[in-house]
Write an enzyme that holds these catalytic residues in place. Structure first.
Site, PDB file in Angstrom:
ATOM      1  N   PRO A  18      23.202   9.116 -46.584  1.00 46.67           N
ATOM      2  CA  PRO A  18      23.042  10.494 -47.075  1.00 46.67           C
ATOM      3  C   PRO A  18      21.792  10.680 -47.943  1.00 46.67           C
ATOM      4  O   PRO A  18      21.160  11.743 -47.908  1.00 46.67           O
ATOM      5  CB  PRO A  18      24.308  10.747 -47.911  1.00 46.67           C
ATOM      6  CG  PRO A  18      25.221   9.595 -47.677  1.00 46.67           C
ATOM      7  CD  PRO A  18      24.450   8.484 -47.041  1.00 46.67           C
ATOM      8  N   GLY A  19      21.404   9.649 -48.712  1.00 45.59           N
ATOM      9  CA  GLY A  19      20.204   9.755 -49.558  1.00 45.59           C
ATOM     10  C   GLY A  19      18.962   9.930 -48.696  1.00 45.59           C
ATOM     11  O   GLY A  19      18.098  10.776 -48.959  1.00 45.59           O
ATOM     12  N   ASP A  46      23.461  -1.800 -33.752  1.00 39.48           N
ATOM     13  CA  ASP A  46      23.060  -2.996 -34.490  1.00 39.48           C
ATOM     14  C   ASP A  46      21.542  -3.017 -34.570  1.00 39.48           C
ATOM     15  O   ASP A  46      20.868  -2.784 -33.561  1.00 39.48           O
ATOM     16  CB  ASP A  46      23.534  -4.263 -33.761  1.00 39.48           C
ATOM     17  CG  ASP A  46      25.036  -4.434 -33.892  1.00 39.48           C
ATOM     18  OD1 ASP A  46      25.599  -3.904 -34.872  1.00 39.48           O
ATOM     19  OD2 ASP A  46      25.634  -5.065 -33.005  1.00 39.48           O
ATOM     20  N   ASP A  75      13.473   3.600 -40.480  1.00 39.53           N
ATOM     21  CA  ASP A  75      13.894   2.261 -40.894  1.00 39.53           C
ATOM     22  C   ASP A  75      12.996   1.869 -42.041  1.00 39.53           C
ATOM     23  O   ASP A  75      11.768   1.973 -41.953  1.00 39.53           O
ATOM     24  CB  ASP A  75      13.813   1.242 -39.758  1.00 39.53           C
ATOM     25  CG  ASP A  75      14.654   0.017 -40.113  1.00 39.53           C
ATOM     26  OD1 ASP A  75      15.892   0.165 -40.210  1.00 39.53           O
ATOM     27  OD2 ASP A  75      14.089  -1.064 -40.352  1.00 39.53           O
ATOM     28  N   PHE A 158      18.214   6.820 -54.415  1.00 35.08           N
ATOM     29  CA  PHE A 158      19.257   5.985 -53.801  1.00 35.08           C
ATOM     30  C   PHE A 158      18.736   4.562 -53.678  1.00 35.08           C
ATOM     31  O   PHE A 158      17.572   4.268 -54.018  1.00 35.08           O
ATOM     32  CB  PHE A 158      19.668   6.561 -52.432  1.00 35.08           C
ATOM     33  CG  PHE A 158      18.592   6.491 -51.376  1.00 35.08           C
ATOM     34  CD1 PHE A 158      18.576   5.458 -50.444  1.00 35.08           C
ATOM     35  CD2 PHE A 158      17.587   7.449 -51.314  1.00 35.08           C
ATOM     36  CE1 PHE A 158      17.585   5.387 -49.466  1.00 35.08           C
ATOM     37  CE2 PHE A 158      16.589   7.391 -50.331  1.00 35.08           C
ATOM     38  CZ  PHE A 158      16.594   6.354 -49.415  1.00 35.08           C
ATOM     39  N   HIS A 186       6.723   6.150 -49.760  1.00 31.43           N
ATOM     40  CA  HIS A 186       6.500   5.545 -48.444  1.00 31.43           C
ATOM     41  C   HIS A 186       6.929   6.506 -47.331  1.00 31.43           C
ATOM     42  O   HIS A 186       6.251   6.694 -46.338  1.00 31.43           O
ATOM     43  CB  HIS A 186       7.289   4.236 -48.350  1.00 31.43           C
ATOM     44  CG  HIS A 186       8.712   4.346 -48.813  1.00 31.43           C
ATOM     45  ND1 HIS A 186       9.053   4.885 -50.038  1.00 31.43           N
ATOM     46  CD2 HIS A 186       9.892   4.041 -48.213  1.00 31.43           C
ATOM     47  CE1 HIS A 186      10.365   4.894 -50.161  1.00 31.43           C
ATOM     48  NE2 HIS A 186      10.902   4.384 -49.074  1.00 31.43           N
TER      49      HIS A 186
HETATM   50  P1  ITT Z   1      20.462   4.143 -41.493  1.00 36.92           P
HETATM   51  O1  ITT Z   1      20.059   2.891 -40.749  1.00 36.92           O
HETATM   52  O2  ITT Z   1      21.735   4.743 -41.012  1.00 36.92           O
HETATM   53  O3  ITT Z   1      19.346   5.129 -41.581  1.00 36.92           O
HETATM   54  P2  ITT Z   1      20.467   2.383 -43.789  1.00 36.92           P
HETATM   55  O4  ITT Z   1      20.698   2.614 -45.244  1.00 36.92           O
HETATM   56  O5  ITT Z   1      21.213   1.257 -43.129  1.00 36.92           O
HETATM   57  O6  ITT Z   1      20.765   3.758 -43.026  1.00 36.92           O
HETATM   58  P3  ITT Z   1      18.001   0.995 -43.276  1.00 36.92           P
HETATM   59  O7  ITT Z   1      18.599   0.058 -42.296  1.00 36.92           O
HETATM   60  O8  ITT Z   1      16.643   1.576 -42.959  1.00 36.92           O
HETATM   61  O9  ITT Z   1      18.923   2.251 -43.536  1.00 36.92           O
HETATM   62  O10 ITT Z   1      17.958   0.279 -44.664  1.00 36.92           O
HETATM   63  C1  ITT Z   1      17.068   0.667 -45.610  1.00 36.92           C
HETATM   64  C2  ITT Z   1      17.558   0.285 -46.990  1.00 36.92           C
HETATM   65  O11 ITT Z   1      16.381   0.109 -47.802  1.00 36.92           O
HETATM   66  C3  ITT Z   1      18.350   1.415 -47.597  1.00 36.92           C
HETATM   67  O12 ITT Z   1      19.725   1.227 -47.458  1.00 36.92           O
HETATM   68  C4  ITT Z   1      17.898   1.373 -49.051  1.00 36.92           C
HETATM   69  O13 ITT Z   1      18.694   0.513 -49.754  1.00 36.92           O
HETATM   70  C5  ITT Z   1      16.510   0.786 -48.995  1.00 36.92           C
HETATM   71  N1  ITT Z   1      15.557   1.891 -49.101  1.00 36.92           N
HETATM   72  C6  ITT Z   1      14.838   2.473 -48.110  1.00 36.92           C
HETATM   73  N2  ITT Z   1      14.133   3.504 -48.571  1.00 36.92           N
HETATM   74  C7  ITT Z   1      14.428   3.591 -49.880  1.00 36.92           C
HETATM   75  C8  ITT Z   1      14.033   4.479 -50.891  1.00 36.92           C
HETATM   76  O14 ITT Z   1      13.247   5.506 -50.654  1.00 36.92           O
HETATM   77  N3  ITT Z   1      14.515   4.259 -52.106  1.00 36.92           N
HETATM   78  C9  ITT Z   1      15.349   3.240 -52.365  1.00 36.92           C
HETATM   79  N4  ITT Z   1      15.800   2.383 -51.471  1.00 36.92           N
HETATM   80  C10 ITT Z   1      15.328   2.559 -50.213  1.00 36.92           C
END
Ligand code: ITT
Length: 200
Positions: A18-19, A46, A75, A158, A186
């Site tokens: 959600p974040g 996966d 990602d 988040f 980013h």
């Molecule tokens: P989806 O795959 O469903 O999009 P996810 O949370 O599993 O959700 P990712 O596999 O891309 O997404 O994992 C990225 C993780 O990296 C995410 O859960 C955050 O903990 C961290 N992350 C990515 N962008 C971030 C941000 O802007 N601020 C803080 N943490 C971030």
């Protein structure tokens, strides 16, 4: 074939975070009708690729095929210089099945203590992929450098936001107004590239 995002069209945000979904919506300036993979009850694939770009394409293609609509996936992750880029593509997995980011942030701090490193350099990466149900896929990447701060500061954003202070700022992402984070993150940098490629 017209590989453009036309304002007003419906776009599936291929995320269950959600974040991230909130940031994607804000960074698209309200020009699209966003529906998330979570809202559509699409299964989470996966993440079997070994790069941010590979996993973004995998998630976008999976959502486009499952929904029959254009899908956008992100990602992303935190990379720590002293940890050879970890957690990197494993950033979500470091938080465990309960998605406990207090634990994941502690793990980063502990790993640095274990190797006795005072190098706090780190960066966030976001790969954004847009996939069309009939096959084409466009992917871009954005990165922001900064440094880690312990203990974590702030409760906004988040994930790892409370331990990351982007270069040029006194505040961590966790302390920043979301508008400020969206101006330099980013993800914002990746979106600038995506918009240049796909929006007239
Ligand atoms: P989806 O795959 O469903 O999009 P996810 O949370 O599993 O959700 P990712 O596999 O891309 O997404 O994992 C990225 C993780 O990296 C995410 O859960 C955050 O903990 C961290 N992350 C990515 N962008 C971030 C941000 O802007 N601020 C803080 N943490 C971030």
């Amino acid at each position: 074939m017209n590989l453009k995002l036309i304002k007003g069209m419906r776009l599936v945000a291929a995320t269950h975070n959600p974040g991230k979904a909130r940031e994607i919506e804000a960074l698209l300036d309200g020009h699209y009708t966003i529906v998330t993979a979570g809202e559509l009850n699409l299964p989470e694939p996966d993440e079997t690729e070994s790069t941010f770009v590979g996993n973004a394409m995998l998630k976008a293609r999976h959502a486009a095929q499952a929904s029959g609509e254009v899908a956008l996936a992100d990602d992303s992750g935190l990379s720590v210089a002293a940890l050879d880029g970890a957690p990197g593509i494993y950033s979500a997995r470091w938080a465990g099945p309960t998605k406990d980011f207090a634990l994941a942030m502690k793990k980063v701090e502990q790993r640095l203590e274990e190797i006795g490193s005072t190098d706090r350099r780190a960066w966030f990466t976001s790969a954004l992929a847009v996939a069309w149900p009939d096959g084409p896929c466009v992917v871009v990447e954005g990165r922001i450098d900064g440094e880690l701060v312990f203990p974590p500061r702030g409760d906004r954003g988040f994930g790892y936001d409370p331990i990351f202070r982007p270069e040029g700022s006194e505040l961590t992402f966790g302390e920043m107004d979301p508008v400020e984070k969206d101006a330099l993150s980013h993800r914002a940098r990746a979106f600038a590239r995506l918009k240049a490629a796909l929006i007239d």
